[in-house]
Design an enzyme around this catalytic site. Structure first.
Site, PDB file in Angstrom:
ATOM      1  N   SER A   1     131.605 108.885  57.530  1.00  0.00           N
ATOM      2  CA  SER A   1     132.894 108.241  57.782  1.00  0.00           C
ATOM      3  C   SER A   1     132.682 106.755  58.037  1.00  0.00           C
ATOM      4  O   SER A   1     133.598 106.057  58.458  1.00  0.00           O
ATOM      5  CB  SER A   1     133.639 108.936  58.937  1.00  0.00           C
ATOM      6  OG  SER A   1     132.748 109.511  59.839  1.00  0.00           O
TER       7      SER A   1
ATOM      8  N   ASP B   1     121.456 108.286  55.705  1.00  0.00           N
ATOM      9  CA  ASP B   1     121.139 107.964  57.092  1.00  0.00           C
ATOM     10  C   ASP B   1     120.281 106.713  57.045  1.00  0.00           C
ATOM     11  O   ASP B   1     119.343 106.619  56.249  1.00  0.00           O
ATOM     12  CB  ASP B   1     120.390 109.100  57.794  1.00  0.00           C
ATOM     13  CG  ASP B   1     120.439 108.879  59.302  1.00  0.00           C
ATOM     14  OD1 ASP B   1     121.523 109.037  59.887  1.00  0.00           O
ATOM     15  OD2 ASP B   1     119.407 108.504  59.898  1.00  0.00           O
TER      16      ASP B   1
HETATM   17  P1  IMP Z   1     124.054 106.252  60.629  1.00  0.00           P
HETATM   18  O1  IMP Z   1     125.489 106.192  60.177  1.00  0.00           O
HETATM   19  O2  IMP Z   1     123.782 107.293  61.658  1.00  0.00           O
HETATM   20  O3  IMP Z   1     123.109 106.321  59.454  1.00  0.00           O
HETATM   21  O4  IMP Z   1     123.790 104.877  61.363  1.00  0.00           O
HETATM   22  C1  IMP Z   1     123.410 103.733  60.691  1.00  0.00           C
HETATM   23  C2  IMP Z   1     123.342 102.563  61.673  1.00  0.00           C
HETATM   24  O5  IMP Z   1     122.539 101.540  61.093  1.00  0.00           O
HETATM   25  C3  IMP Z   1     124.711 101.939  61.946  1.00  0.00           C
HETATM   26  O6  IMP Z   1     124.716 101.328  63.211  1.00  0.00           O
HETATM   27  C4  IMP Z   1     124.796 100.875  60.889  1.00  0.00           C
HETATM   28  O7  IMP Z   1     125.643  99.830  61.259  1.00  0.00           O
HETATM   29  C5  IMP Z   1     123.344 100.431  60.753  1.00  0.00           C
HETATM   30  N1  IMP Z   1     123.106 100.115  59.343  1.00  0.00           N
HETATM   31  C6  IMP Z   1     122.722 100.978  58.356  1.00  0.00           C
HETATM   32  N2  IMP Z   1     122.695 100.349  57.165  1.00  0.00           N
HETATM   33  C7  IMP Z   1     123.099  99.098  57.418  1.00  0.00           C
HETATM   34  C8  IMP Z   1     123.317  97.962  56.560  1.00  0.00           C
HETATM   35  O8  IMP Z   1     123.182  98.010  55.336  1.00  0.00           O
HETATM   36  N3  IMP Z   1     123.725  96.868  57.196  1.00  0.00           N
HETATM   37  C9  IMP Z   1     123.915  96.775  58.524  1.00  0.00           C
HETATM   38  N4  IMP Z   1     123.769  97.786  59.360  1.00  0.00           N
HETATM   39  C10 IMP Z   1     123.356  98.949  58.802  1.00  0.00           C
END
Ligand code: IMP
Length: 201
Positions: free
Chosen positions: A8, A70
């Protein structure tokens, strides 16, 4: 081919939809009510699989192809933190801005104004043919003053290797060429090609 996205996170969904314009990408929340998924694996691959398996099971559609990402950032002077805790670095209810501010604060507390860092993305695909995972990485530095408002999450403090601007300042085209997610998605395309062939048989 239709892909159900087990996220989401709007920033991720936007990047995946742009890069997979030849697929029909549907966020799972358009098909069923969003539900909490406990991501308690020790690595990105494990958490990507947890999300994709949970959504595949909840959809109850054997034909579905569920796709998850992830990802997170690992900072050298923080001994690899926040890593798999990137989404909740500033606390369970933290916003992207809270997480970004905590990261910059922690780097400053160590006495640095920047540090080498890298993003990791793991993609999981779960469907009746099996479970598949791919990875991608992007290297650079984090800085302790945010710059620009492009991208999402930690992008305003991340300067990719070979650039002097943050991902918040660079245009989306640059990120889509370099990013951890783009590479993991590119690696996942042949897997989807094989699934498509198996389904056409
Ligand atoms: P997930 O949704 O559990 O995979 O959490 C990913 C975390 O890493 C979130 O806090 C995102 O904002 C950060 N993150 C992942 N990919 C990016 C990116 O491409 N740019 C900035 N933050 C990212």
């Amino acid at each position: 081919m239709k892909l159900v996205l087990a996220t989401s996170n709007k920033g991720k969904a936007r990047e995946i939809t742009v890069m997979y314009s030849d697929f029909e990408v549907i966020p799972y929340s358009e098909l069923i009510s969003p539900f909490e998924i406990i991501e308690d694996a020790p690595d990105f691959k494990g958490n990507a699989l947890i999300k994709a398996r949970a959504v595949y099971k909840a959809l109850g559609d054997e034909e579905a192809i569920v796709f998850s990402d992830d990802s997170g950032i690992s900072v050298e002077v923080l001994d690899g933190a926040p890593g798999v805790f990137s989404a909740r670095y500033g606390g369970e209810e933290a916003s992207d801005r809270d997480n970004l501010e905590k990261l910059m604060r922690e780097v400053k507390k160590k006495g640095f104004s920047s540090s080498p860092a890298f993003y990791t993305a793991a993609i999981a695909i779960v469907c009746k043919e099996g479970e598949y995972t791919t990875h991608g990485w992007m290297y650079g530095d984090v800085v302790t003053e945010p710059r620009g408002d492009g991208g999402f999450g930690y992008d305003p403090c991340f300067v990719p290797k070979g650039y002097d601007k943050t991902l918040g300042e660079l245009d989306d085209g640059v990120k889509s060429k370099l990013s951890h997610r783009s590479q993991a998605l590119a690696n996942a395309k042949p897997v989807l090609g094989v699934i498509r062939k198996m389904r056409e048989r």
